[in-house]
Enzyme design. Sequence first.
Site, PDB file in Angstrom:
ATOM      1  N   GLU A 184       0.797  -1.236   0.000  1.00 57.06           N
ATOM      2  CA  GLU A 184       0.000   0.000   0.000  1.00 57.06           C
ATOM      3  C   GLU A 184       0.828   1.284   0.000  1.00 57.06           C
ATOM      4  O   GLU A 184       0.542   2.203   0.762  1.00 57.06           O
ATOM      5  CB  GLU A 184      -0.946  -0.006   1.213  1.00 57.06           C
ATOM      6  CG  GLU A 184      -1.792  -1.259   1.304  1.00 57.06           C
ATOM      7  CD  GLU A 184      -2.716  -1.297   2.522  1.00 57.06           C
ATOM      8  OE1 GLU A 184      -2.568  -0.438   3.394  1.00 57.06           O
ATOM      9  OE2 GLU A 184      -3.579  -2.179   2.570  1.00 57.06           O
ATOM     10  N   GLU A 200      -5.943 -11.070  -0.804  1.00 59.94           N
ATOM     11  CA  GLU A 200      -6.745 -10.851   0.417  1.00 59.94           C
ATOM     12  C   GLU A 200      -8.236 -10.856   0.088  1.00 59.94           C
ATOM     13  O   GLU A 200      -8.989  -9.978   0.523  1.00 59.94           O
ATOM     14  CB  GLU A 200      -6.352  -9.515   1.072  1.00 59.94           C
ATOM     15  CG  GLU A 200      -4.866  -9.390   1.361  1.00 59.94           C
ATOM     16  CD  GLU A 200      -4.482  -8.109   2.112  1.00 59.94           C
ATOM     17  OE1 GLU A 200      -5.352  -7.430   2.678  1.00 59.94           O
ATOM     18  OE2 GLU A 200      -3.279  -7.797   2.122  1.00 59.94           O
TER      19      GLU A 200
HETATM   20  C1  GLA Z   1      -4.773  -4.630   4.522  1.00 59.27           C
HETATM   21  C2  GLA Z   1      -3.535  -5.389   4.938  1.00 59.27           C
HETATM   22  C3  GLA Z   1      -3.901  -6.652   5.637  1.00 59.27           C
HETATM   23  C4  GLA Z   1      -5.003  -6.466   6.649  1.00 59.27           C
HETATM   24  C5  GLA Z   1      -6.178  -5.800   6.006  1.00 59.27           C
HETATM   25  C6  GLA Z   1      -7.287  -5.611   7.010  1.00 59.27           C
HETATM   26  O1  GLA Z   1      -5.375  -5.157   3.432  1.00 59.27           O
HETATM   27  O2  GLA Z   1      -2.700  -5.700   3.871  1.00 59.27           O
HETATM   28  O3  GLA Z   1      -2.769  -7.149   6.279  1.00 59.27           O
HETATM   29  O4  GLA Z   1      -4.533  -5.698   7.726  1.00 59.27           O
HETATM   30  O5  GLA Z   1      -5.745  -4.555   5.514  1.00 59.27           O
HETATM   31  O6  GLA Z   1      -7.451  -6.710   7.812  1.00 59.27           O
END
Ligand code: GLA
Length: 366
Positions: free
Chosen positions: A163, A270
Amino acid sequence: MKYLSHVIAILLVVTISLSCVAYRGRSAALQEAPGLKDYYRDYFPIGVAVSTRTLHTEEAGLVIRQFNSVTPENAMKMGVIHPGEQQYNWREADSIAAFARRNGMKLRGHTLVWHNQAPGWIFKDANGQQVSKDVLLQRLKEHITTVVKRYKGIVYAWDVANEVISDRKDEFYRNSLWYQICGDEYIEKAFQWAHEADPDALLFYNDYNEINTVKREKIIRMLNSLISKGVPVHGVGLQAHWAVNEPSAAQLDKTMADFAKLGLKIQITELDVSVYRKEHEMRGWATGDSAMAFTAEKEQLQLEQFRRCFESFRKYRSVLTGVTFWNISDRYSWLDNFPVRGRKDYPLLFDKALQPKKAFWAVVKF
Ligand code: GLA
């Protein structure tokens, strides 16, 4: 009397044997029922984010049956694994690594540099003043080298930087402390140091909101620039925190096609599909938020979105090398507290009783 006790004894034996057969049948069926990983054997590994806590519950069985890759949800984040300058906390990460090894699963490392869940000490000197660029880069190098070497040959892929691109239209890099102190140099350095520590590990850049055209262009521009400089980056991770209303099929296809052009591997890192319309910012309760039941309508919309996602993932199988869900079942998800604290979400393929939801069947029947 004697006759009666004989009959009772025989009935008892018959009942016990029958229930043993039924039990054996059931448990054999459970063990033999194919899991997500089996349906997708010829496509890509299917992973899941885990914590040591859940691996000590019955959810562990579900993880073993359904998935062939794990990502520590928090255990490898800098704040957890490196809480003090001279202090590393390996306990949870090691235990997840041992679980993966014991069960023949892949292990993704998450994550080496991120603006969130970073320990406060890393940015400060002994007097509490902000450190210089040289000091911060040196600390980052030490962190990455130590962590990546420890899991060398065990973690097959790392989310190196997480990010770093801004969501704001008028800003390119996220204005984090990392960026304020080091400029963008810390990003390429992170990849170089990770590569030096484990030349065999696959190195990913990971981000969210990748379906947004403006953000996507920025991610792609940064990756192209890293590639042209010869920085060892091997893949892009699309977090895929999505919802019933987005992405649309066309938006998703454009996203996958754009990233595929980079010539890097893609992983979905994710995945979850919120049953609420997507909102990007944390907010307080509003009218309607108490309608938290998993209704037939939500179930249907979610099933359709999951089906669309996996249709696209299968289409891009030549560049897509992994799909990881963010959490195991609807018992717990970070979305229970985001964007609305305490609003229950149901973003996964298994319900609170750990049973496959209708969306599961939409994903595996193709
Ligand atoms: C982001 C992070 C993850 C997690 C999510 C929320 O996507 O990369 O590690 O913390 O936020 O759970």
